[in-house]
Design an enzyme around this catalytic site. Structure first.
Site, mmCIF file in Angstrom:
data_model
loop_
_atom_site.group_PDB
_atom_site.id
_atom_site.type_symbol
_atom_site.label_atom_id
_atom_site.label_comp_id
_atom_site.label_asym_id
_atom_site.label_seq_id
_atom_site.Cartn_x
_atom_site.Cartn_y
_atom_site.Cartn_z
ATOM 1 C CG HIS A 142 14.741 53.975 51.550
ATOM 2 N ND1 HIS A 142 13.585 54.697 51.705
ATOM 3 C CD2 HIS A 142 14.499 52.771 52.119
ATOM 4 C CE1 HIS A 142 12.680 53.964 52.332
ATOM 5 N NE2 HIS A 142 13.212 52.782 52.595
ATOM 6 C CD GLU A 148 15.517 38.666 59.392
ATOM 7 O OE1 GLU A 148 15.001 39.738 59.706
ATOM 8 O OE2 GLU A 148 16.163 38.523 58.342
ATOM 9 N NE ARG A 184 10.727 54.803 60.303
ATOM 10 C CZ ARG A 184 9.720 55.595 59.949
ATOM 11 N NH1 ARG A 184 9.465 56.691 60.613
ATOM 12 N NH2 ARG A 184 8.949 55.279 58.923
ATOM 13 C CG HIS A 232 16.991 51.889 54.967
ATOM 14 N ND1 HIS A 232 16.154 51.608 56.022
ATOM 15 C CD2 HIS A 232 17.640 50.743 54.703
ATOM 16 C CE1 HIS A 232 16.293 50.332 56.365
ATOM 17 N NE2 HIS A 232 17.188 49.785 55.583
ATOM 18 C CD GLU A 258 13.935 49.198 62.166
ATOM 19 O OE1 GLU A 258 14.522 49.816 63.086
ATOM 20 O OE2 GLU A 258 13.639 49.732 61.076
ATOM 21 C CG ASP A 267 13.373 44.073 62.043
ATOM 22 O OD1 ASP A 267 13.026 44.603 60.963
ATOM 23 O OD2 ASP A 267 14.569 43.885 62.342
HETATM 24 C C1 UD1 Z 1 10.942 50.305 56.624
HETATM 25 C C2 UD1 Z 1 11.064 49.571 57.953
HETATM 26 C C3 UD1 Z 1 12.504 49.169 58.208
HETATM 27 C C4 UD1 Z 1 13.089 48.416 57.025
HETATM 28 C C5 UD1 Z 1 12.896 49.230 55.753
HETATM 29 C C6 UD1 Z 1 13.359 48.444 54.555
HETATM 30 C C7 UD1 Z 1 9.533 50.263 59.748
HETATM 31 C C8 UD1 Z 1 9.253 51.266 60.792
HETATM 32 N N1 UD1 Z 1 10.644 50.461 59.019
HETATM 33 O O1 UD1 Z 1 11.673 51.534 56.773
HETATM 34 O O2 UD1 Z 1 12.560 48.345 59.365
HETATM 35 O O3 UD1 Z 1 14.454 48.220 57.263
HETATM 36 O O4 UD1 Z 1 11.506 49.532 55.587
HETATM 37 O O5 UD1 Z 1 13.547 49.268 53.456
HETATM 38 O O6 UD1 Z 1 8.793 49.334 59.585
HETATM 39 N N2 UD1 Z 1 8.638 55.267 50.453
HETATM 40 C C9 UD1 Z 1 8.258 55.436 49.129
HETATM 41 N N3 UD1 Z 1 8.134 54.318 48.334
HETATM 42 C C10 UD1 Z 1 8.371 53.083 48.797
HETATM 43 C C11 UD1 Z 1 8.765 52.923 50.128
HETATM 44 C C12 UD1 Z 1 8.895 54.026 50.949
HETATM 45 O O7 UD1 Z 1 8.019 56.546 48.682
HETATM 46 O O8 UD1 Z 1 8.253 52.106 48.031
HETATM 47 C C13 UD1 Z 1 8.783 56.475 51.314
HETATM 48 C C14 UD1 Z 1 7.436 57.028 51.789
HETATM 49 O O9 UD1 Z 1 7.514 58.437 51.857
HETATM 50 C C15 UD1 Z 1 7.320 56.452 53.185
HETATM 51 C C16 UD1 Z 1 8.761 56.506 53.633
HETATM 52 O O10 UD1 Z 1 9.520 56.129 52.487
HETATM 53 O O11 UD1 Z 1 6.468 57.198 54.006
HETATM 54 C C17 UD1 Z 1 9.105 55.649 54.828
HETATM 55 O O12 UD1 Z 1 8.648 54.311 54.662
HETATM 56 P P1 UD1 Z 1 8.520 53.354 55.960
HETATM 57 O O13 UD1 Z 1 8.036 52.023 55.519
HETATM 58 O O14 UD1 Z 1 7.761 54.016 57.040
HETATM 59 O O15 UD1 Z 1 9.972 53.264 56.540
HETATM 60 P P2 UD1 Z 1 11.332 52.817 55.902
HETATM 61 O O16 UD1 Z 1 12.333 53.840 56.307
HETATM 62 O O17 UD1 Z 1 11.183 52.475 54.488
HETATM 63 N N1 UDP Z 2 17.849 45.713 47.666
HETATM 64 C C1 UDP Z 2 17.297 45.819 46.386
HETATM 65 N N2 UDP Z 2 17.514 46.970 45.673
HETATM 66 C C2 UDP Z 2 18.243 48.007 46.159
HETATM 67 C C3 UDP Z 2 18.791 47.899 47.463
HETATM 68 C C4 UDP Z 2 18.564 46.748 48.184
HETATM 69 O O1 UDP Z 2 16.629 44.893 45.922
HETATM 70 O O2 UDP Z 2 18.407 49.018 45.444
HETATM 71 C C5 UDP Z 2 17.592 44.491 48.448
HETATM 72 C C6 UDP Z 2 18.806 43.833 49.064
HETATM 73 O O3 UDP Z 2 19.350 42.862 48.178
HETATM 74 C C7 UDP Z 2 18.255 43.217 50.338
HETATM 75 C C8 UDP Z 2 17.095 44.115 50.699
HETATM 76 O O4 UDP Z 2 16.807 44.892 49.550
HETATM 77 O O5 UDP Z 2 17.741 41.912 50.117
HETATM 78 C C9 UDP Z 2 17.450 44.999 51.874
HETATM 79 O O6 UDP Z 2 16.455 45.947 52.051
HETATM 80 P P1 UDP Z 2 16.645 47.220 52.963
HETATM 81 O O7 UDP Z 2 18.076 47.551 53.066
HETATM 82 O O8 UDP Z 2 15.712 48.256 52.437
HETATM 83 O O9 UDP Z 2 16.049 46.760 54.365
HETATM 84 P P2 UDP Z 2 16.670 46.011 55.634
HETATM 85 O O10 UDP Z 2 17.254 44.728 55.197
HETATM 86 O O11 UDP Z 2 17.656 46.946 56.256
HETATM 87 O O12 UDP Z 2 15.483 45.842 56.525
#
Ligand code: UD1
Ligand code: UDP
Length: 367
Positions: free
Chosen positions: A239, A120, A208, A206, A134, A98
Site C-alpha cells: 500500500h 455493504e 491504520r 494496510h 471504519e 466504511d
Molecule cells: C483507506 C480507508 C480504509 C480502506 C483503505 C483501502 C479511511 C480512513 N481508510 O485507508 O478504510 O480499507 O483505504 O485501501 O477511509 N496513498 C497514496 N496513493 C493512493 C492512496 C493512498 O499515496 O492511491 C497514501 C497517501 O499518502 C495517503 C495515505 O496513503 O495520505 C493514506 O490514505 P487514506 O485514504 O487516508 O487511508 P488508507 O490507509 O489508504
Molecule cells: N487489490 C488490488 N490490488 C492490490 C491489492 C488489492 O486490486 O495490489 C484489491 C483486492 O482484490 C480487493 C481490494 O483491492 O478487492 C481490497 O482493497 P484494500 O485491501 O486496500 O481495502 P479493504 O478491502 O481492506 O478496505
C-alpha cells in the site's frame, strides 16, 4: 417514470471495485442518469481501478494529500461534497463501505436531506477501535441513510439490533463477488516473473490500527517466515501509505524469496490470488474474494466484521501477532490436511448478482 439523477460517490480502491458493478448496471437503465463522483481520497489506486472498469468520473474532488490526517480529510470532503450536492441536486446518492469518504458523504447528504443508499451495510465488530476508524464510520453512516444494502443475513441482523427498520434493509449479496466473477472469467495475468514451480504466499496489509509496533511485528513475522522457507516465494504489493511503505521496505526488502511491488491492478491481483497457495492479509475485500477462489486466508487481525468465512472454515484470525502468524502460516505450508481443510471455492458473501438487486430496489422506489 421521469429520469432520476443518481450520484455514485467513490473515494478509495475497494469502494471503486465494489461500486463498479452498480455503476455499470445503472448505466444500462433508461430511468437513471448516473453521475460518478471521485473524491480521490486515494489517487493512484482509485484511478487504476476506475480505468480498469472503463469508468470516467464526472466530478473529481482530488482530496488526497500525502499522509493525510483524518480530521483534515473529513473537513475537505464535507466542504467539497456539499458544493457538489448543491450543484448536482441528485435524487439519490450511493456510497459503498466504511471509509471516511462514505461517512462524510452520508453526513453531507443528511444535511441536504438527500436520500442515500449504503452498499455493504451492517458490517460490525462491535469494537469502535477495531477497525479504526471504519467501525465508527459505518455506525455513523447507518444512522443517516435511507436504504441499507446488506451483503449477508448476519449484516442485516446487525442493523436490526441497532433499530434500523426492517423494511429499509435489503440483503443483496456483496458486489465484490460481481466484480470478482466478471473479472476472473477472462484471462488474468499477474505480469510479474514469478517461479511457477514454487509455492506462492500472497500478502497485503494496510490497516491504520496496525501503524507502528503491530505492523512492525507483522513485517518481522513475514521476514522470519521467508527466511525459514527459502523454497517458498512471497509476494507483497505494498500500500502506498508512507506509514506502511517505509516499514515494509526497511524490514523486507532485499530477501531473495520476498518480492515487494507496487499495488497491482485489479485483474493482476486476482491472478495473484489464483496463483497463491494461501494469503496473509488484513484487508476486508481480500477476505471476501479469496474463499470464492478456493484460497485459504490468514487474517492478521484479532477480530473481523466478516464472520461468515471464518464460520465456513476458509478464513482464520491470527492477529497482528508475531508468533501466531508464523505458527499458523508454517502449519499451512507443512500440513497438507490442515491446508485442505481450509479450501472451499464457494463464497459466503454473494452470487455475483448483487448489483442487479440494488438497482431493482432503487427502480421500485422511484416508480
Ligand atoms: C483507506 C480507508 C480504509 C480502506 C483503505 C483501502 C479511511 C480512513 N481508510 O485507508 O478504510 O480499507 O483505504 O485501501 O477511509 N496513498 C497514496 N496513493 C493512493 C492512496 C493512498 O499515496 O492511491 C497514501 C497517501 O499518502 C495517503 C495515505 O496513503 O495520505 C493514506 O490514505 P487514506 O485514504 O487516508 O487511508 P488508507 O490507509 O489508504
Ligand atoms: N487489490 C488490488 N490490488 C492490490 C491489492 C488489492 O486490486 O495490489 C484489491 C483486492 O482484490 C480487493 C481490494 O483491492 O478487492 C481490497 O482493497 P484494500 O485491501 O486496500 O481495502 P479493504 O478491502 O481492506 O478496505
Amino acid at each position: 417514470m421521469s429520469v432520476k439523477k443518481i450520484l455514485c460517490v467513490v473515494g478509495t480502491r475497494p469502494e471503486a471495485i465494489k461500486m463498479a458493478p452498480v455503476i455499470l448496471a445503472l448505466k444500462q437503465q433508461r430511468w437513471a442518469d448516473v453521475r460518478v463522483v471521485a473524491t480521490a481520497q486515494h489517487r493512484g489506486m482509485l484511478d487504476q481501478v476506475l480505468a480498469f472498469f472503463g469508468i470516467e468520473p464526472d466530478i473529481d474532488l482530488d482530496v488526497m494529500r500525502p499522509n493525510q490526517a483524518l480530521a483534515t480529510l473529513t473537513g475537505q470532503l464535507l466542504l467539497k461534497l456539499d458544493v457538489v450536492l448543491l450543484e448536482e441536486r441528485p435524487d439519490a446518492v450511493l456510497v459503498q463501505g466504511d471509509t471516511t469518504t462514505v461517512m462524510a458523504c452520508a453526513l453531507a447528504c443528511f444535511y441536504r436531506r438527500i436520500p442515500v443508499g449504503h452498499i455493504e451495510a451492517g458490517l460490525r465488530t462491535w469494537d469502535l477501535q477495531h477497525p479504526f476508524p471504519e467501525e465508527a464510520n459505518r455506525i455513523i453512516t447507518s444512522k443517516l441513510v435511507r436504504w441499507h444494502f446488506a451483503p449477508t443475513q448476519s449484516a442485516r441482523q446487525n442493523l436490526l439490533k441497532e433499530d434500523v427498520a426492517s423494511a429499509d434493509v435489503f440483503v443483496t449479496g456483496n458486489t465484490v463477488i460481481d466484480a470478482l466473477l466478471t473479472t476472473a472469467a477472462s484471462e488474468v495475468e499477474i505480469g510479474l516473473d514469478l517461479d511457477p514451480s514454487k509455492r506462492l504466499v500472497l500478502v497485503t496489509a494496510h490497516r491504520r490500527e496496525h501503524f507502528g509496533a503491530p505492523f512492525l511485528g507483522i513485517c518481522r513475522a513475514l521476514r522470519t517466515l521467508a527466511e525459514n522457507n527459502p523454497e517458498v516465494q512471497f509476494l507483497y504489493p505494498v500500500h502506498p501509505n508512507p506509514k506502511i511503505q517505509d516499514v515494509a521496505q526497511a524490514c523486507l526488502a532485499g530477501m531473495p524469496n520476498f518480492r515487494l511491488c507496487a499495488p497491482l491492478g485489479y485483474a493482476a491481483f486476482i491472478a495473484a490470488m489464483k496463483a497463491a497457495y494461501f494469503i496473509l492479509t488484513d484487508s476486508g475485500g481480500v477476505q471476501e474474494e479469496a474463499p470464492a477462489l478456493g484460497k485459504p486466508v490468514l487474517v492478521m487481525r484479532d477480530e473481523t466484521e466478516r464472520p461468515e468465512a471464518v464460520e465456513q472454515g476458509s478464513v482464520k484470525l491470527v492477529g497482528a501477532n508475531y508468533e501466531r502468524i508464523i505458527e499458523q502460516a508454517q502449519r499451512l505450508l507443512d500440513d497438507e490436511s490442515a491446508y485442505r481443510g481450509m479450501v472451499r471455492g464457494v463464497s459466503p458473501y454473494g452470487d455475483g448478482q448483487a448489483a442487479g438487486r440494488i438497482v431493482k430496489v432503487l427502480h421500485e422506489h422511484f416508480s
